[in-house]
Enzyme design. Sequence first.
Site, PDB file in Angstrom:
ATOM      1  N   LYS A   1    -112.032 -47.699  19.869  1.00 51.61           N
ATOM      2  CA  LYS A   1    -110.819 -48.373  19.415  1.00 51.61           C
ATOM      3  C   LYS A   1    -110.692 -49.623  20.263  1.00 51.61           C
ATOM      4  O   LYS A   1    -110.426 -49.557  21.463  1.00 51.61           O
ATOM      5  CB  LYS A   1    -109.579 -47.475  19.591  1.00 51.61           C
TER       6      LYS A   1
ATOM      7  N   GLY B   1     -95.296 -48.977  21.169  1.00 48.84           N
ATOM      8  CA  GLY B   1     -94.231 -48.300  21.899  1.00 48.84           C
ATOM      9  C   GLY B   1     -92.819 -48.670  21.481  1.00 48.84           C
ATOM     10  O   GLY B   1     -91.855 -48.152  22.042  1.00 48.84           O
TER      11      GLY B   1
ATOM     12  N   ALA C   1     -99.721 -48.244  15.716  1.00 49.14           N
ATOM     13  CA  ALA C   1     -98.663 -48.772  16.604  1.00 49.14           C
ATOM     14  C   ALA C   1     -97.356 -49.038  15.870  1.00 49.14           C
ATOM     15  O   ALA C   1     -97.338 -49.521  14.742  1.00 49.14           O
ATOM     16  CB  ALA C   1     -99.087 -50.040  17.324  1.00 49.14           C
ATOM     17  N   GLY C   2     -96.275 -48.705  16.561  1.00 53.22           N
ATOM     18  CA  GLY C   2     -94.935 -49.019  16.075  1.00 53.22           C
ATOM     19  C   GLY C   2     -94.230 -47.895  15.352  1.00 53.22           C
ATOM     20  O   GLY C   2     -93.035 -47.979  15.085  1.00 53.22           O
TER      21      GLY C   2
ATOM     22  N   ALA D   1     -98.914 -42.530  18.971  1.00 54.81           N
ATOM     23  CA  ALA D   1     -98.900 -41.832  20.263  1.00 54.81           C
ATOM     24  C   ALA D   1     -97.469 -41.577  20.707  1.00 54.81           C
ATOM     25  O   ALA D   1     -96.977 -40.454  20.627  1.00 54.81           O
ATOM     26  CB  ALA D   1     -99.668 -42.629  21.314  1.00 54.81           C
ATOM     27  N   SER D   2     -96.785 -42.662  21.129  1.00 54.66           N
ATOM     28  CA  SER D   2     -95.468 -42.494  21.753  1.00 54.66           C
ATOM     29  C   SER D   2     -94.494 -41.727  20.878  1.00 54.66           C
ATOM     30  O   SER D   2     -93.673 -40.959  21.393  1.00 54.66           O
ATOM     31  CB  SER D   2     -94.852 -43.856  22.066  1.00 54.66           C
TER      32      SER D   2
END
Lengths: 66, 256
Positions: free
Chosen positions: B97, B158, B184-185, B206-207
Amino acid sequence: MRLEVNGTARDLDDGTTLAAMIEQLAGSTRGSAVVVDGEVVPRSEWRDYPLRPGQTVELITAVQGG
Amino acid sequence: MDDPFVLAGVELSSRLILGTGGAPSLQIVDEALAASQTAMCTVAMRRVDPATSGSILDVLDRRGVRVLPNTAGCRTAAEAVRTAHLAREALETDWVKLEVIADERTLLPDPIELLEAAQTLVAQGFQVLPYTNDDPILARRLQQAGCVAVMPLGSPIGTGLGISNPHNIELIVGEAEVPVILDAGIGTASDAALAMELGCDAVLLASAVTLAQNPARMAEAMAAAVIAGRLARLAGRIPRRHHAHASSPTEGMAVF
């Protein structure tokens, strides 16, 4: 002999190979990678790679990440 | 339903890819993995810390989850290329990645460095999955460079702001010849469902899971959202209309 590993001075037995150093510091060679004096050393060379005094080593592994 | 997700010639059993960063412990990662049913997780490459006990790799191995190393934190093409080489030696995978960020405040990809790193790594035999801006033209250039997927952001890493430009994501999907992975986001399950409804092939987050109050439950929600969004995409949504359209018959009403 004294080397720098991840920014810290380390004393290792003369003739220590890269593979032995990784096993000593990381527990095993699985999941690890090394940079010696700025060059990534391929895994296939670790067993026969003798470390020398004064070398700078970065010892890297996988950690949690996004 | 037979709807395989094939990435770089490998069939993955889930369209949800989980980042492991941010989780307070490996135990929580493990619970989230189980709940998410994911088939692939990202990891970062960092200095060995002799004080650390347990390895993320052991957790992934136990769950039979494929590992996808990232180049998080790299700011130049040269740094990212070196990190990809480290990851290949460490994890014996040529998948990466690719992240090349411009600054710490936005964590947005630097498009110039990203494209250069992608070209270099493809030429060196890597399977490159670039984390990219939601820019259809950059996505096109990354595909032309030989990337095996494109991974546009929904919003900055994040932030949990969801998909701030769904139109651009649709444009990227519309011309993509490789899988599009929304990366992301994502903040909550509806964001992941929207990504899939827009036509993305998978979602990487992830987050949203690792920092949720209950990571395992959010992982389960994300898994369901990705499946729901994919089904809705394949089913074909009704067009939006300005005026109401009765779903009950207008003929045959009782006369009072």
